[in-house]
Each structure stands twice: as structure tokens, then as C-alpha cells.
Enzyme design. Sequence first.
Site, PDB file in Angstrom:
ATOM      1  N   THR A 120       0.869  -1.181   0.000  1.00  0.00           N
ATOM      2  CA  THR A 120       0.000   0.000   0.000  1.00  0.00           C
ATOM      3  C   THR A 120       0.898   1.221   0.000  1.00  0.00           C
ATOM      4  O   THR A 120       1.617   1.473   0.968  1.00  0.00           O
ATOM      5  CB  THR A 120      -0.900  -0.002   1.239  1.00  0.00           C
ATOM      6  OG1 THR A 120      -1.594  -1.240   1.242  1.00  0.00           O
ATOM      7  CG2 THR A 120      -1.887   1.138   1.200  1.00  0.00           C
ATOM      8  N   CYS A 283      -3.281  -2.216   9.059  1.00  0.00           N
ATOM      9  CA  CYS A 283      -3.775  -1.546   7.842  1.00  0.00           C
ATOM     10  C   CYS A 283      -4.650  -0.336   8.099  1.00  0.00           C
ATOM     11  O   CYS A 283      -4.370   0.745   7.592  1.00  0.00           O
ATOM     12  CB  CYS A 283      -4.531  -2.559   6.994  1.00  0.00           C
ATOM     13  SG  CYS A 283      -3.528  -3.990   6.631  1.00  0.00           S
ATOM     14  N   LYS A 343      -7.131  -9.522  15.800  1.00  0.00           N
ATOM     15  CA  LYS A 343      -8.365 -10.181  15.380  1.00  0.00           C
ATOM     16  C   LYS A 343      -8.122 -11.684  15.452  1.00  0.00           C
ATOM     17  O   LYS A 343      -6.961 -12.110  15.551  1.00  0.00           O
ATOM     18  CB  LYS A 343      -8.778  -9.754  13.979  1.00  0.00           C
ATOM     19  CG  LYS A 343      -7.752 -10.131  12.907  1.00  0.00           C
ATOM     20  CD  LYS A 343      -8.137  -9.622  11.551  1.00  0.00           C
ATOM     21  CE  LYS A 343      -8.906 -10.637  10.763  1.00  0.00           C
ATOM     22  NZ  LYS A 343      -9.133 -10.291   9.379  1.00  0.00           N
TER      23      LYS A 343
HETATM   24  C1  UGA Z   1      -8.016  -4.998   6.173  1.00  0.00           C
HETATM   25  C2  UGA Z   1      -9.054  -5.021   5.038  1.00  0.00           C
HETATM   26  O1  UGA Z   1     -10.255  -5.668   5.494  1.00  0.00           O
HETATM   27  C3  UGA Z   1      -8.522  -5.768   3.822  1.00  0.00           C
HETATM   28  O2  UGA Z   1      -9.460  -5.683   2.749  1.00  0.00           O
HETATM   29  C4  UGA Z   1      -7.188  -5.101   3.383  1.00  0.00           C
HETATM   30  O3  UGA Z   1      -6.610  -5.794   2.300  1.00  0.00           O
HETATM   31  C5  UGA Z   1      -6.217  -5.158   4.564  1.00  0.00           C
HETATM   32  O4  UGA Z   1      -6.792  -4.441   5.677  1.00  0.00           O
HETATM   33  C6  UGA Z   1      -4.916  -4.491   4.121  1.00  0.00           C
HETATM   34  O5  UGA Z   1      -4.934  -3.301   3.826  1.00  0.00           O
HETATM   35  O6  UGA Z   1      -3.918  -5.199   3.951  1.00  0.00           O
HETATM   36  P1  UGA Z   1      -7.220  -6.743   8.048  1.00  0.00           P
HETATM   37  O7  UGA Z   1      -6.637  -5.541   8.717  1.00  0.00           O
HETATM   38  O8  UGA Z   1      -6.375  -7.948   7.841  1.00  0.00           O
HETATM   39  O9  UGA Z   1      -7.793  -6.345   6.595  1.00  0.00           O
HETATM   40  O10 UGA Z   1      -8.462  -7.229   8.920  1.00  0.00           O
HETATM   41  P2  UGA Z   1     -10.025  -6.864   8.989  1.00  0.00           P
HETATM   42  O11 UGA Z   1     -10.798  -8.119   8.906  1.00  0.00           O
HETATM   43  O12 UGA Z   1     -10.399  -5.781   8.061  1.00  0.00           O
HETATM   44  O13 UGA Z   1     -10.151  -6.323  10.500  1.00  0.00           O
HETATM   45  C7  UGA Z   1      -9.526  -5.111  10.917  1.00  0.00           C
HETATM   46  C8  UGA Z   1      -9.958  -4.755  12.316  1.00  0.00           C
HETATM   47  O14 UGA Z   1     -11.330  -4.349  12.351  1.00  0.00           O
HETATM   48  C9  UGA Z   1      -9.843  -5.904  13.335  1.00  0.00           C
HETATM   49  O15 UGA Z   1      -9.283  -5.417  14.525  1.00  0.00           O
HETATM   50  C10 UGA Z   1     -11.277  -6.349  13.558  1.00  0.00           C
HETATM   51  O16 UGA Z   1     -11.476  -6.889  14.827  1.00  0.00           O
HETATM   52  C11 UGA Z   1     -12.011  -5.022  13.385  1.00  0.00           C
HETATM   53  N1  UGA Z   1     -13.437  -5.175  12.971  1.00  0.00           N
HETATM   54  C12 UGA Z   1     -13.736  -5.737  11.778  1.00  0.00           C
HETATM   55  C13 UGA Z   1     -14.443  -4.706  13.801  1.00  0.00           C
HETATM   56  O17 UGA Z   1     -14.186  -4.173  14.897  1.00  0.00           O
HETATM   57  N2  UGA Z   1     -15.754  -4.822  13.387  1.00  0.00           N
HETATM   58  C14 UGA Z   1     -16.079  -5.383  12.191  1.00  0.00           C
HETATM   59  O18 UGA Z   1     -17.299  -5.446  11.886  1.00  0.00           O
HETATM   60  C15 UGA Z   1     -15.051  -5.862  11.378  1.00  0.00           C
END
Ligand code: UGA
Length: 454
Positions: A120, A283, A343
Site C-alpha cells: 500500500t 492496515c 483479530k
Molecule cells: C483490512 C481489510 O479488510 C482488507 O481488505 C485489506 O486488504 C487489509 O486491511 C490491508 O490493507 O492489507 P485486516 O486488517 O487484515 O484487513 O483485517 P479486517 O478483517 O479488516 O479487521 C480489521 C480490524 O477491524 C480488526 O481489529 C477487527 O477486529 C475489526 N473489525 C472488523 C471490527 O471491529 N468490526 C467489524 O465489523 C469488522
Amino acid sequence: MKVSIIGTGYVGLTTGVCLGFLGHKVTCIDTDEKKIALLRSGKTPIYEPFLTELMAAAQPNLQFCTEYAGAVKNADVIFIAVGTPPSPDGSPDLRYLSEAARGIGKHYDGDFLVVVNKSTVPIGSGNWVGSLVRESFEQQHGHKANGHFSVASNPEFLREGSALHDSLYPDRVVIGSDNNRALEVLYSLYRPILDQTFAPPPYLPRPEGVGAVPLISTDLASAELIKYAANAFLATKISYINEIGQLAEKVGADIAQVAKGIGLDARIGTRFLQAGIGWGGSCFGKDTSALVATAREYSLGMPIVEAAREVNRRQRDRVVEKLLGELKILKGRTIGLLGLAFKPNTDDLREAPAIDIARKLLERGCKVKVHDPVALERFEREYPDLAVVCCESPEDTADDVDALVLVTEWQEYRELNWEVIASRMRTPLILDGRNALDRSRLERFGFRYLGIAG
Ligand code: UGA
């Protein structure tokens, strides 16, 4: 096709393993010798479900090395997937990106190479990488690089914990390039994914209904902005539901029902509306901060993105506030944290809420006990100075604590014998930071249950 990948972090390694699985000849390059030795022995430096299995399946097509020379010389495509960690001012540190670009220019010796930015990177980096590659090629070879290189942007949308699934079955593939030859090369590279013609591995079956994957073919700047705008939107969506959650708590509404009720509107969508202690990971924090920093360069404010960041920061304070509200005095209390990773299904601790929460509790004079099914070892290695007690099991974590906080919603925590857990605690108080547990069941076992928004 001959592909080289610079950087074996989540993005680089996942991309390399998936492309190797699809039949391309892939060389992964990383300057970290320990990492490369581990990968050569068939092990992975990160915890990601099915990565070891897919790496074994792709093994005949995979090589790992620490030197650019052989891997770059006559590759067809080189992905740059190095880290772009945040600098103190919020903008990404591009040192590794620049080293990779120069390394490519120095060692490439073929006819036409597509250099793909997979990291990124700030908007405009594609052109900058192109100029570094050409400059270093010309220094090394003593003649013009005209026509030998084309830089494309191909942002990654994989989520840690489901990285392979997201790479093999993406919602879309985005390619930014202004060169038709480069586009053709990347189409053929991704053809099996775009057309979904590969035979899925048994442990990563193709989800029902997945057909041809949409391809967004665009210019470099648009591809680069798509990545930031997607992450900032998702982060904002989570902060939005967390802000509504605060009001839900005041008026006695059920935030899970509210999220479902708004999410079923197809214009909004149900995903990324899970209220809780907010987002962590490498991210969302980094990319929202970089977006704000880029806008600042153009004298633009980004009030929505900044507010999303502020709401997220406050969610972590709310854990301490809620415990304080319940226990009245925190000094001298023992608090157990269930989950350290940012997560579930990853051992990644970058910007993990658990670290912040542990620090805040320690500052208040609490004793803090922690557990994680996977990330404990990494935690001990990366945070040797954080004076918490690491526990081998959730039950040990529960021993004599005044409260437990569920920080990461690992499946194994949902399935705990909560009756036993309650019996080992000093007071059976649980703060469910992810609103993931069954409130009425826990209350039946005598718990005082607190959700994050209710
Ligand atoms: C995120 C994006 O979802 C990906 O599409 C992107 O490619 C990636 O960043 C990146 O830029 O490399 P990631 O950080 O691996 O992915 O994980 P997520 O599943 O997006 O979760 C991020 C955070 O949000 C976690 O701490 C999770 O617990 C939190 N979260 C997620 C919530 O608090 N509520 C939700 O409804 C979903």
C-alpha cells in the site's frame, strides 16, 4: 510465467504461494535470512490458516532467496510487497520500497518487465518507483531503460486470517497501468483467478456462487487511491457502528439488532458493522493516517476519516471506563485479558487493542493477566517489557481475577466452559469487548455481563 516477489510479509508470501499454486514459477526474495531459512524448510513465519498446506502444494513452483540478482535478472513480473510502516508524522516510510525499486533496476537484464506495486503506497508512488527503477538500470547498464519497464499498481484486499481465501476468490482485481503490454501480462498472470478456472484446494473450497471475478483496469493514481479509500471506508463503517453503539447503550437499544436492521438495506450491507472495542491491525490505522497526511499535502482536510480515527481511539478508553464504573477502584485489581491478536485467526499484534488496554490498566495500578491461543509466543518476544502475566490457558487467566475482558473473539473463547471460568474468578465480571458471547448463558452461570454497547 516467471514471477519474483520482494518481501515475504502477509501480502508477499500469500501472493507468492497463490501464484505458485496456480502454476507460475515464483521466487520470493527477502533480506531476512532467518525468514528465508524457515520458508525453505517448509514453515511459515506467520500464522495464517492453510498457508503451510498451500505452500506445500505449490512447492515445486516456489523458491526462496535473499539475493536480488538471480531472481530479478529475467523475470516477467516482479511484485514489490515490502512493508511501508508509518513514520512519526503519519506518512508511510518508503525506505524499503525505494531499496526494492533500485534493486530491480540494478539486476534486471531482460527485454520487458512489469514491476507491480503490491504494497500500500502513497498516491503517486507508481511514477516514483518507475523513475527509481530506470535510474538504477541506467547507472548499472550505461544505456537508456526506454521500453524495458512498466510499473503497475495492483492493490491487495486480503484480510489476515482469511488471506488465502481472499486471494483466490477476490471480490475484484484492480490493476492500474497506462501500458497495454503490461496489462496483457497481468491479465494472463491472473487469468485462472479472473476466470476461476483453477481446481480449488480441498481445504479452501470455492464458495458457492463465485463466478468470473470483475477486473477494474484503471490508471495508476486511481488504483492507488482505491486501496486507501476502501480501507478508510471500512474503518469508518466500524467507527460509525461504534458511535451508534454509544447512543444505543444510553437509550437501551440492542446494537446487534440495530446493525442487522440497517445492514439488511443492500445499500449499506451487513458486513463490518460489528460493534466492539474497534479496529486494530497494520492496515486501517496506517492507511487512514496516510490518507489524512496525503490530503494535508494538498491543503485538504479529511474530517470524516479523522473522526473515524478518533472514535476508534476512544473505544479503547471505554474498556477502562467500564471497568472503573463497575469495580469503582482499579488500583490493586487483577484483570484478565482474553485475546492479544488484533483479530482472530492471526498472531499479528500490530496496533492490537489488547496492548493498549493492558498498558492503560497497568498505568491504573492493575495486575494484568493475558492469554491468546496463538499470539502468546509472539507477544512474549515483541513485548518483553510489558509487565503482564502470560497464562497458558483461559482457565489460568481466570484464576483470582476481578474481571475478564474478551478482547479478541477467538472461536475457542466462545466455546469455553464458562461455568468453570466463573468458579475460578474472584468476582464473575465479564466485559465482552466484541459483543461475541451469549449474554443470557453467561448470566445463567452467575456472570455480571457487560457488552461494549450495552
Ligand atoms: C483490512 C481489510 O479488510 C482488507 O481488505 C485489506 O486488504 C487489509 O486491511 C490491508 O490493507 O492489507 P485486516 O486488517 O487484515 O484487513 O483485517 P479486517 O478483517 O479488516 O479487521 C480489521 C480490524 O477491524 C480488526 O481489529 C477487527 O477486529 C475489526 N473489525 C472488523 C471490527 O471491529 N468490526 C467489524 O465489523 C469488522
